[in-house]
Design a protein around this motif. Structure first.
Motif, PDB file in Angstrom:
ATOM      1  N   CYS A   1       4.664   4.344   5.584  1.00 53.46           N
ATOM      2  CA  CYS A   1       3.570   4.207   6.249  1.00 53.46           C
ATOM      3  C   CYS A   1       3.490   4.867   7.447  1.00 53.46           C
ATOM      4  O   CYS A   1       4.369   4.255   8.412  1.00 53.46           O
ATOM      5  CB  CYS A   1       3.281   2.751   6.297  1.00 53.46           C
TER       6      CYS A   1
ATOM      7  N   VAL B   1       7.378   0.583   3.389  1.00 52.43           N
ATOM      8  CA  VAL B   1       6.927  -0.548   3.013  1.00 52.43           C
ATOM      9  C   VAL B   1       6.820  -0.529   1.612  1.00 52.43           C
ATOM     10  O   VAL B   1       6.818   0.134   0.788  1.00 52.43           O
ATOM     11  CB  VAL B   1       5.776  -0.824   3.736  1.00 52.43           C
ATOM     12  N   ASP B   2       6.784  -1.876   1.079  1.00 56.18           N
ATOM     13  CA  ASP B   2       6.592  -2.289  -0.143  1.00 56.18           C
ATOM     14  C   ASP B   2       5.081  -2.415  -0.576  1.00 56.18           C
ATOM     15  O   ASP B   2       4.665  -3.599  -0.324  1.00 56.18           O
ATOM     16  CB  ASP B   2       7.520  -3.508  -0.723  1.00 56.18           C
ATOM     17  N   ALA B   3       4.486  -1.218  -0.805  1.00 57.96           N
ATOM     18  CA  ALA B   3       2.993  -1.479  -0.668  1.00 57.96           C
ATOM     19  C   ALA B   3       2.446  -1.912  -2.154  1.00 57.96           C
ATOM     20  O   ALA B   3       2.897  -1.808  -2.951  1.00 57.96           O
ATOM     21  CB  ALA B   3       2.468   0.046  -0.343  1.00 57.96           C
ATOM     22  N   GLU B   4       1.108  -2.367  -1.772  1.00 59.84           N
ATOM     23  CA  GLU B   4       0.472  -3.055  -2.893  1.00 59.84           C
ATOM     24  C   GLU B   4      -0.355  -2.044  -3.743  1.00 59.84           C
ATOM     25  O   GLU B   4      -1.089  -1.142  -3.057  1.00 59.84           O
ATOM     26  CB  GLU B   4      -0.388  -4.289  -2.381  1.00 59.84           C
TER      27      GLU B   4
ATOM     28  N   ARG C   1      -3.483  -0.609  -5.716  1.00 63.78           N
ATOM     29  CA  ARG C   1      -4.949  -0.909  -5.641  1.00 63.78           C
ATOM     30  C   ARG C   1      -5.806   0.028  -6.742  1.00 63.78           C
ATOM     31  O   ARG C   1      -6.577  -0.313  -7.041  1.00 63.78           O
ATOM     32  CB  ARG C   1      -5.553  -0.736  -4.425  1.00 63.78           C
TER      33      ARG C   1
ATOM     34  N   GLU D   1      -1.970  -0.058  -0.629  1.00 62.71           N
ATOM     35  CA  GLU D   1      -2.451  -0.771   0.635  1.00 62.71           C
ATOM     36  C   GLU D   1      -1.102  -1.086   1.297  1.00 62.71           C
ATOM     37  O   GLU D   1      -0.035  -1.883   0.800  1.00 62.71           O
ATOM     38  CB  GLU D   1      -3.538  -1.920   0.376  1.00 62.71           C
ATOM     39  N   CYS D   2      -1.023  -0.650   2.603  1.00 59.96           N
ATOM     40  CA  CYS D   2       0.111  -1.192   3.388  1.00 59.96           C
ATOM     41  C   CYS D   2       0.152  -2.838   3.372  1.00 59.96           C
ATOM     42  O   CYS D   2      -1.127  -2.971   4.129  1.00 59.96           O
ATOM     43  CB  CYS D   2       0.387  -0.484   4.645  1.00 59.96           C
ATOM     44  N   PRO D   3       1.201  -3.531   3.096  1.00 58.18           N
ATOM     45  CA  PRO D   3       1.057  -4.971   3.418  1.00 58.18           C
ATOM     46  C   PRO D   3       1.298  -5.324   4.850  1.00 58.18           C
ATOM     47  O   PRO D   3       0.842  -6.583   5.157  1.00 58.18           O
ATOM     48  CB  PRO D   3       2.313  -5.478   2.664  1.00 58.18           C
TER      49      PRO D   3
ATOM     50  N   HIS E   1      -2.317  -2.771   6.324  1.00 51.52           N
ATOM     51  CA  HIS E   1      -3.584  -2.585   5.602  1.00 51.52           C
ATOM     52  C   HIS E   1      -3.974  -1.205   5.440  1.00 51.52           C
ATOM     53  O   HIS E   1      -5.139  -1.330   4.796  1.00 51.52           O
ATOM     54  CB  HIS E   1      -4.515  -3.702   5.832  1.00 51.52           C
TER      55      HIS E   1
END
Length: 199
Positions: A5, A12-15, A17, A37-39, A42
């Motif tokens: 990110c 990061v361990d992104a989500e 989408r 999405e960056c946790p 965001h």
């Protein structure tokens, strides 16, 4: 999914989408394009990943190759080495928060632009002036180059003055824009004109 990110300046361990799978028969490997999405902050992130065999519990998705926001290390192939090497270092200096060093490398990048067009150039000031006189850069780009030259001098000499993060980012953006203008966009416009003449 693991991705770097740029705002958080870390992996990061992104989500996930959204995703579109690659056609295995066309690409030769299983993969997908992903919207993440960056946790932490965001921010949205976009990139590509592929399924790799890890030997630990079966295949897993590789670290995402981020394509947007554009990674810091991506520099157009049309920019010659004499400018590209300094531009890469300028980006690394900014990422390392070495803002004075970033300003110096931005100046060196533009010196590379000048020397690419005239190897006998001795100073950045004379090189910029020559580029402007020869029509390689217009007056606006010349002003950007002058701002770079002045801040390069500030960063290169021992003083108590410091280059701020904001100024370093602007100088880096100016360096990239000047290189794109001189080497990338001019070349594209020339190809465009050649096509128009043939048509």
């Amino acid at each position: 999914m693991i991705v770097e990110c740029p705002r958080c300046e870390s992996k990061v361990d992104a989500e996930e989408r959204g995703a579109v799978d690659f056609d295995f028969e066309i690409h030769g490997f299983p993969g997908k394009a992903v919207l993440l999405e960056c946790p932490v902050c965001h921010d949205p992130l976009f990139g590509f990943t592929e399924l790799i065999e890890t030997g630990f519990g079966g295949p897993q998705w590789a670290v995402v190759d981020r394509k947007w926001p554009v990674p810091d290390n991506e520099i157009d192939y049309a920019i010659p080495e004499i400018a590209k090497l300094a531009l890469v270092e300028a980006k690394l200096c900014f990422k390392a928060r070495a803002y004075n060093a970033c300003a110096v490398m931005c100046g060196r990048t533009i010196e590379g632009v000048c020397k690419h067009h005239n190897s006998s150039i001795k100073t950045l000031a004379s090189g910029l002036k020559k580029l402007n006189e020869n029509g390689v850069i217009d007056n606006r780009i010349y002003q950007w180059g002058e701002a770079l030259r002045k801040h390069r001098n500030l960063g290169a000499h021992a003083t108590t003055e410091q280059i701020s993060k904001e100024d370093a980012k602007d100088l880096l953006d100016f360096s990239i824009a000047i290189c794109d203008y001189v080497f990338v966009l001019n070349e594209k416009f020339q190809r465009f004109q050649e096509r128009q003449q043939k048509a």
